[in-house]
Design a protein around this motif. Structure first.
Motif, mmCIF file in Angstrom:
data_model
loop_
_atom_site.group_PDB
_atom_site.id
_atom_site.type_symbol
_atom_site.label_atom_id
_atom_site.label_comp_id
_atom_site.label_asym_id
_atom_site.label_seq_id
_atom_site.Cartn_x
_atom_site.Cartn_y
_atom_site.Cartn_z
ATOM 1 N N ALA A 1 20.820 -6.454 22.355
ATOM 2 C CA ALA A 1 20.740 -5.970 20.976
ATOM 3 C C ALA A 1 20.522 -4.467 20.923
ATOM 4 O O ALA A 1 19.702 -3.927 21.660
ATOM 5 N N ILE A 2 21.279 -3.812 20.048
ATOM 6 C CA ILE A 2 21.066 -2.393 19.784
ATOM 7 C C ILE A 2 20.649 -2.250 18.320
ATOM 8 O O ILE A 2 21.400 -2.600 17.406
ATOM 9 N N TRP A 3 19.443 -1.744 18.124
ATOM 10 C CA TRP A 3 18.865 -1.542 16.784
ATOM 11 C C TRP A 3 19.064 -0.082 16.395
ATOM 12 O O TRP A 3 18.318 0.784 16.843
ATOM 13 N N LEU A 4 20.073 0.197 15.570
ATOM 14 C CA LEU A 4 20.326 1.559 15.103
ATOM 15 C C LEU A 4 19.631 1.755 13.759
ATOM 16 O O LEU A 4 19.911 1.030 12.805
ATOM 17 N N THR A 5 18.741 2.725 13.684
ATOM 18 C CA THR A 5 17.950 2.999 12.478
ATOM 19 C C THR A 5 17.408 1.705 11.868
ATOM 20 O O THR A 5 17.653 1.399 10.712
ATOM 21 N N PRO A 6 16.651 0.916 12.649
ATOM 22 C CA PRO A 6 16.141 -0.363 12.151
ATOM 23 C C PRO A 6 15.151 -0.171 11.005
ATOM 24 O O PRO A 6 14.513 0.889 10.880
ATOM 25 N N LEU A 7 15.016 -1.203 10.195
ATOM 26 C CA LEU A 7 14.080 -1.168 9.073
ATOM 27 C C LEU A 7 12.682 -1.483 9.589
ATOM 28 O O LEU A 7 12.153 -2.581 9.382
ATOM 29 N N LEU A 8 12.061 -0.506 10.242
ATOM 30 C CA LEU A 8 10.786 -0.721 10.922
ATOM 31 C C LEU A 8 9.659 -1.077 9.959
ATOM 32 O O LEU A 8 8.653 -1.654 10.374
ATOM 33 N N HIS A 9 9.805 -0.731 8.686
ATOM 34 C CA HIS A 9 8.763 -1.052 7.715
ATOM 35 C C HIS A 9 8.756 -2.543 7.358
ATOM 36 O O HIS A 9 7.796 -3.033 6.782
ATOM 37 N N ARG A 10 9.817 -3.250 7.717
ATOM 38 C CA ARG A 10 9.886 -4.696 7.454
ATOM 39 C C ARG A 10 9.261 -5.461 8.620
ATOM 40 O O ARG A 10 9.639 -5.268 9.775
ATOM 41 N N ASP A 11 8.355 -6.352 8.301
ATOM 42 C CA ASP A 11 7.656 -7.103 9.348
ATOM 43 C C ASP A 11 8.602 -7.977 10.154
ATOM 44 O O ASP A 11 8.422 -8.136 11.365
ATOM 45 N N ASP A 12 9.619 -8.579 9.495
ATOM 46 C CA ASP A 12 10.520 -9.479 10.223
ATOM 47 C C ASP A 12 11.315 -8.721 11.280
ATOM 48 O O ASP A 12 11.476 -9.183 12.417
#
Length: 206
Positions: A121-132
């Motif tokens: 998996a490559i997480w590009l600019t992930p939504l880090l503020h979301r707990d999931d």
């Protein structure tokens, strides 16, 4: 509008297949306003295709009005259904999933599915503020890679630092990078960022 009453549907896709049958697949999950034609995803797609992967781009589109009542489960179910319908005639041994922004919501759910639980998996600019999304990144045990800018509105310094506790997760922080991994005040600097990101993707994929 995507909500809990929406029907499960198939999003538009673009499947680029190798001339010869391959057992390698790359899936591209774009952002809400950042399509698979955006430079980060365009060059990532090109890299994987050159490395003899079939490349599947999922081309969902959302307006701001559709995003406001956003139903995470419905969106993720639609992405999974799209992948199942598009790939039902094929089988792959190796899979990379590149997700940008809201695509990381779907990625967090896909990695729980038996079909994709071994994917890289490559997480590009992930939504880090979301707990999931954050918990999925912390807990995923296969190879993964997080790339985010320190000027991204989704960046959370403490959470990013905590990601290093996952030995399977590589991280790359882009100084002055915004949510598009660009610096709107520095065109040439933005090009350097793009080169840095794509080089990271290439190194991770080898």
């Amino acid at each position: 509008m995507i909500n809990q009453k929406s029907e499960v549907k198939v999003f538009p896709t673009n499947l680029m297949k190798q001339k010869e049958t391959t057992t390698k697949l790359a899936i591209i999950l774009p952002g809400a306003g950042y399509t698979s034609q955006g430079p980060l995803l365009h060059f990532s797609s090109g890299h994987y295709f050159k490395q003899e992967h079939d490349v599947l781009q999922v081309n969902y589109r959302f307006s701001e009005a559709e995003l406001n009542p956003f139903d995470t489960d419905g969106f993720s179910a639609n992405v999974l259904h799209t992948l199942e319908e598009t790939l039902k005639e094929t089988a792959y041994d190796q899979c990379f999933i590149v997700a940008k922004s809201i695509g990381t919501i779907a990625l967090a759910n896909l990695l729980k599915h038996p079909t994709f639980h071994n994917a890289s998996a490559i997480w590009l600019t992930p939504l880090l503020h979301r707990d999931d999304v954050y918990q999925a990144m912390l807990q995923y045990e296969n190879n993964s890679f997080c790339i985010i800018g320190d000027k991204d509105f989704c960046y959370r310094e403490e959470r990013f630092a905590n990601l290093k506790s996952n030995p399977s997760l590589k991280t790359l922080l882009i100084p002055n990078g915004d949510h598009s991994l660009e610096n709107k005040e520095d065109v040439l600097g933005s090009i350097d960022m793009l080169k840095n990101v794509i080089d990271g993707v290439i190194q991770f994929s080898n």
